[in-house]
Design an enzyme around this catalytic site. Structure first.
Site, PDB file in Angstrom:
ATOM      1  N   ARG A 106       0.823  -1.208   0.000  1.00 23.46           N
ATOM      2  CA  ARG A 106       0.000   0.000   0.000  1.00 23.46           C
ATOM      3  C   ARG A 106       0.859   1.260   0.000  1.00 23.46           C
ATOM      4  O   ARG A 106       0.425   2.317  -0.448  1.00 23.46           O
ATOM      5  CB  ARG A 106      -0.926  -0.023   1.217  1.00 23.46           C
ATOM      6  CG  ARG A 106      -2.033   1.007   1.168  1.00 23.46           C
ATOM      7  CD  ARG A 106      -3.108   0.736   2.218  1.00 23.46           C
ATOM      8  NE  ARG A 106      -2.560   0.695   3.558  1.00 23.46           N
ATOM      9  CZ  ARG A 106      -3.275   0.360   4.635  1.00 23.46           C
ATOM     10  NH1 ARG A 106      -4.536   0.016   4.511  1.00 23.46           N
ATOM     11  NH2 ARG A 106      -2.729   0.353   5.835  1.00 23.46           N
ATOM     12  N   LEU A 150      -0.400   2.201  -5.279  1.00 27.03           N
ATOM     13  CA  LEU A 150      -1.310   3.272  -5.674  1.00 27.03           C
ATOM     14  C   LEU A 150      -0.714   4.664  -5.511  1.00 27.03           C
ATOM     15  O   LEU A 150      -0.958   5.535  -6.359  1.00 27.03           O
ATOM     16  CB  LEU A 150      -2.625   3.134  -4.918  1.00 27.03           C
ATOM     17  CG  LEU A 150      -3.432   1.911  -5.372  1.00 27.03           C
ATOM     18  CD1 LEU A 150      -4.612   1.660  -4.458  1.00 27.03           C
ATOM     19  CD2 LEU A 150      -3.909   2.070  -6.805  1.00 27.03           C
ATOM     20  N   VAL A 157      -9.869   0.625  -4.831  1.00 24.87           N
ATOM     21  CA  VAL A 157      -9.176  -0.622  -4.498  1.00 24.87           C
ATOM     22  C   VAL A 157      -8.210  -0.435  -3.326  1.00 24.87           C
ATOM     23  O   VAL A 157      -7.914   0.684  -2.920  1.00 24.87           O
ATOM     24  CB  VAL A 157      -8.421  -1.174  -5.727  1.00 24.87           C
ATOM     25  CG1 VAL A 157      -9.382  -1.455  -6.865  1.00 24.87           C
ATOM     26  CG2 VAL A 157      -7.340  -0.192  -6.196  1.00 24.87           C
ATOM     27  N   GLU A 158      -7.739  -1.551  -2.786  1.00 19.74           N
ATOM     28  CA  GLU A 158      -6.848  -1.584  -1.619  1.00 19.74           C
ATOM     29  C   GLU A 158      -7.432  -0.800  -0.441  1.00 19.74           C
ATOM     30  O   GLU A 158      -6.738  -0.058   0.248  1.00 19.74           O
ATOM     31  CB  GLU A 158      -5.451  -1.065  -1.978  1.00 19.74           C
ATOM     32  CG  GLU A 158      -4.670  -2.033  -2.860  1.00 19.74           C
ATOM     33  CD  GLU A 158      -3.204  -1.671  -2.973  1.00 19.74           C
ATOM     34  OE1 GLU A 158      -2.706  -0.869  -2.158  1.00 19.74           O
ATOM     35  OE2 GLU A 158      -2.542  -2.212  -3.880  1.00 19.74           O
ATOM     36  N   GLY A 159      -8.729  -0.972  -0.228  1.00 17.72           N
ATOM     37  CA  GLY A 159      -9.427  -0.263   0.843  1.00 17.72           C
ATOM     38  C   GLY A 159     -10.120   0.961   0.291  1.00 17.72           C
ATOM     39  O   GLY A 159      -9.459   1.945  -0.043  1.00 17.72           O
TER      40      GLY A 159
END
Length: 778
Positions: A333, A337, A455-457
């Protein structure tokens, strides 16, 4: 007598406060009992998520008195010679192989030669050590590569990003058996295996720990013999690279009803590696995420038997999957991103800035209109801050940190700022941006930028549940210790630990409250900044110290007033997270300014970004206080934090003008701001054309000024109906400009025509559609 009574009372109070056994019995025990009752319940998965990763610079900001020497002492990430060569060579070449329009609208995939190049050159194994055949790159190098690829094509960037993020390679490196590492890592490094990792299901998205996918421990046939294994069923979606993967990472809940592994029936979340050609694995269908053509799709399986050896780390790691995922999440993370979205912002800053100088209306470059300047200012200052945040956070990973809160801040704020930057860019280029085609350099980015938000939370939940919710527990010097002591099954031992933490917490809160008021009264002018910082930014460090003290105090008061209820007040929690985040972004910006040698030309980017962040932090304070459930406490907080009112205002228009100017002309600052952006050297490419047109425009501007002056003085009479090209020709015919000057104008006009052109297509877009009769009649 009164004096003796007062002395007696002081003696009693002193005894209660400073004699530990008496304090614990009289004060701490009742508070401890109440705390145990009101503390929200916490599942094992919640506890593992909260305790995963490490606390880094965000912890300093949370404590109320940041040590700026520590921030400036963190090593500045640098590329090795090998990494620099790869970025300038292989990464540049990979960009040149890809045409985003062809990928997204003609082939719906990267070209075969692009896939082959990525595999052959080791892009899939950047994080894999050289001992296993990988490149063994630093987190910073990994980030730089992903960022560059993102300035060219989302499909290109994501196809490289995912194998190097949270997935099979990362999990194998940390938890795999030696046999698994030796078999899979060399194959992953050489691109012989394409990995995907399946976590999200239709019923468990952001609440990933609630995945319904399940496996039952049982015996079955494997390679001609009976072995102990698992019968797994799953239904996953949004799985990147799943349609083309050869190695599927799979997360599921494992149960052992017959006790074949031991007494525990609910083993827990488990991670396994499953070859895509394993019987029962269903892959191949695709999603279409906002017309982005990176491979993404569902995967399913029903009662698929697999041996226990498929578990990452072997049978011993059964049930440890959630901990594995949470411990590895921060690294991915921190990079994926933030890097890809910073790339989008750099592309926007470079191309839109150039376009704003090339495109003119009312005989003036559109970038010089104040309304357009506002958008360009936000683009430039946000891109500078985003890149600073990306580099600081990736650097933390290279220092061995797993910054769970800092990575969430970076993910949320870089993707949100990217959305705003790209939207501003679309506003500047107007109609050029909304007509898709090969000459549109921003339309596909605009379409796809929400993907990073999701995405990714999902960002909404990241802001409202994680930034402060996890930050308050992990970064606060005493809260986690208090929680652990309250959950201690040994009540007597828990009371002793709680007493120690509570005493420290009380002193900490009182100190921060007093410091907040003093710093507010003095405007933080007398804060000592021990670090050697640029004189023009020293006040920012002082003001950030004030923010830090006020934030720490407000956090403690909020936890005291609302207790466990603060977890349910997501809007207040989100605003507290905003304050912490803005402090982190400002820290990154100031760190970058120092690391790059205090470039005076870059100062407007720093000043605008920091002032904007301070204003946003002030707004977040206001949002918390205005919605505080106890209005008397809210009034007190406002008087302590802002005793003289609100000192922070929006950045000035003049400062914004200075920032905007940096985007519309070539300079070392513009190159630093957009460093790593892929720019083709040909006018056949949309970004290459606008870059060449910018240079041609700057060369032509003095000649155009000469023509306008000649027109004013009557040296020649231009046809009032003539367009700009005709005027240049008329000036040439009248002898106002020479042959070389005329050639410069003609070249500029040719490039400008390419840049402002929008694409058009056959009526049926080449799909063989039959025209509707109504249209034919019309």
């Amino acid at each position: 007598m009164a004096n003796f009574i007062i002395l007696g009372l002081l003696a009693v109070i002193g005894a209660v406060l400073f004699i530990a056994p008496l304090r614990r019995r009289a004060l701490t025990a009742p508070v401890f009992a109440l705390y145990r009752r009101i503390l929200p319940g916490m599942s094992d998965t919640e506890r593992e998520a909260l305790e995963a990763g490490t606390v880094w610079w965000e912890g300093e900001l949370f404590r109320g008195d940041p040590d700026w020497t520590k921030l400036l002492a963190y090593p500045v990430p640098r590329l090795s010679i090998e990494e620099r060569s790869f970025l300038d060579g292989e990464a540049e070449a990979a960009c040149a192989l890809v045409d985003e329009w062809q990928v997204s609208h003609e082939h719906q995939d990267l070209a075969p030669e692009a896939w082959r190049y990525l595999k052959d050159k080791g892009f899939m194994g950047m994080i894999i050590p050289k001992a296993y055949g990988g490149l063994g790159f630093s987190a910073y190098a990994h980030s730089q590569v992903v960022m560059k690829l993102s300035t060219r094509s989302s499909a290109l960037a994501v196809s490289v990003m995912v194998p190097n993020s949270l997935g099979p390679a990362e999990l194998l490196l940390h938890y795999g058996t030696e046999e698994q590492k030796n078999h899979y890592l060399p194959r992953l490094a050489r691109g012989l295996e394409i990995p995907a990792f399946a976590l999200t299901s239709p019923w468990a998205g952001s609440d990933a720990a609630a995945i319904p996918d399940a496996g039952i421990v049982c015996k079955g046939q494997w390679q001609g013999r009976e072995v102990l294994g698992m019968r797994v069923s799953w239904d996953k979606r949004y799985i990147t690279l799943a349609p083309v993967c050869s190695l599927l990472g799979l997360a599921f809940h494992l149960y052992d009803p017959d006790g074949l592994l031991g007494e525990k029936k609910d083993v827990g979340i488990t991670c396994a590696l499953v070859p895509s050609d394993h019987p029962g694995v269903d892959l191949g269908r695709r999603h279409l995420p906002l017309a982005a053509m990176f491979m993404n799709g569902p995967t399913r399986g029903k009662d698929v038997f697999m041996p226990l050896d498929f578990i990452i780390g072997g049978p011993a790691m059964a049930g440890q999957g959630w901990r594995m995922l949470m411990e590895c999440l921060a690294a991915g993370r921190s990079i994926s991103l933030p890097s890809s979205n910073t790339g989008m912002a750099k592309l926007t800053a470079r191309a839109v800035g150039a376009y704003a100088r090339v495109r003119s209306q009312f005989r003036m470059a559109v970038g010089k209109f104040e309304g357009v300047e506002e958008a360009l200012t936000r683009i430039g200052a946000s891109t500078y801050m985003m890149d600073a945040t990306r580099v600081l956070t990736a650097g933390a990973v290279d220092l061995g940190e797993k910054p769970s809160v800092a990575s969430a801040i970076a993910k949320y704020h870089v993707t949100e700022r990217a959305r705003k930057v790209v939207s501003d860019g679309m506003d500047v280029i107007g109609g050029k941006g909304i007509c898709l085609g090969p000459s549109n350099f921003l339309g596909s980015v605009y379409q796809q930028v929400p993907i990073g938000i999701t995405v990714e939370g999902a960002n909404i939940l990241t802001r409202s549940l994680i930034l402060f919710g996890q930050g308050a527990i992990r970064c606060h010097p005493f809260v986690l210790a208090e929680m652990r002591s309250a959950q201690n099954p040994d009540k007597a031992g828990g009371l002793v630990d709680f007493d120690r933490a509570l005493l420290g917490h009380a002193g900490y809160a009182i100190r921060n409250g007093l410091r907040t008021w003093v710093l507010g009264m003095t405007g933080s002018h007398f804060v000592s900044v021990a670090a050697d910082v640029a004189p023009e930014t020293k006040r920012y460090y002082q003001q950030l110290t004030r923010f830090s003290a006020a934030f720490a105090f407000l956090s403690d008061v909020s936890m005291l007033v609302m207790g466990g209820g603060l977890k349910r007040r997501e809007k207040l929690s989100a605003r507290l997270g905003d304050i912490l985040s803005q402090m982190y972004l400002m820290s990154a910006t100031l760190k970058r300014f120092e690391a790059e040698g205090r470039q005076a030309e870059d100062a407007p980017l720093v000043h605008w970004g920091v002032w904007d962040a301070m204003y946003q932090a002030q707004q977040a304070f206001d949002g918390v206080i205005a919605n505080y459930p106890n209005r008397f406490v809210a009034w007190c907080l406002n008087k302590i934090i802002f005793p003289w009112g609100h000192p922070y205002v929006v950045p000035s228009d003049e400062l914004g003008h200075q920032v905007a100017k940096l985007l519309i002309a070539p300079s070392a600052t513009r190159d630093r701001l957009t460093d790593g952006c892929y720019v083709a050297k040909t006018s056949d490419d949309a970004v290459g054309a606008v870059e060449l047109a910018l240079l041609a425009t700057l060369e032509a501007e003095p000649i155009e000024a000469k023509i306008r002056e000649a027109e004013k003085t009557g040296l020649f009479d231009a046809n009032p109906l003539a367009n700009v090209r005709d005027m240049a020709h008329a000036a040439f015919q009248a002898g106002v400009i020479g042959v070389q000057e005329y050639a410069i104008l003609k070249r500029r006009n040719e490039l400008r025509d390419i840049v402002v052109r929008v694409d058009d297509f056959p009526f049926d877009f080449g799909a063989g559609m039959v025209r509707r009769p109504a249209l034919q009649a019309a």
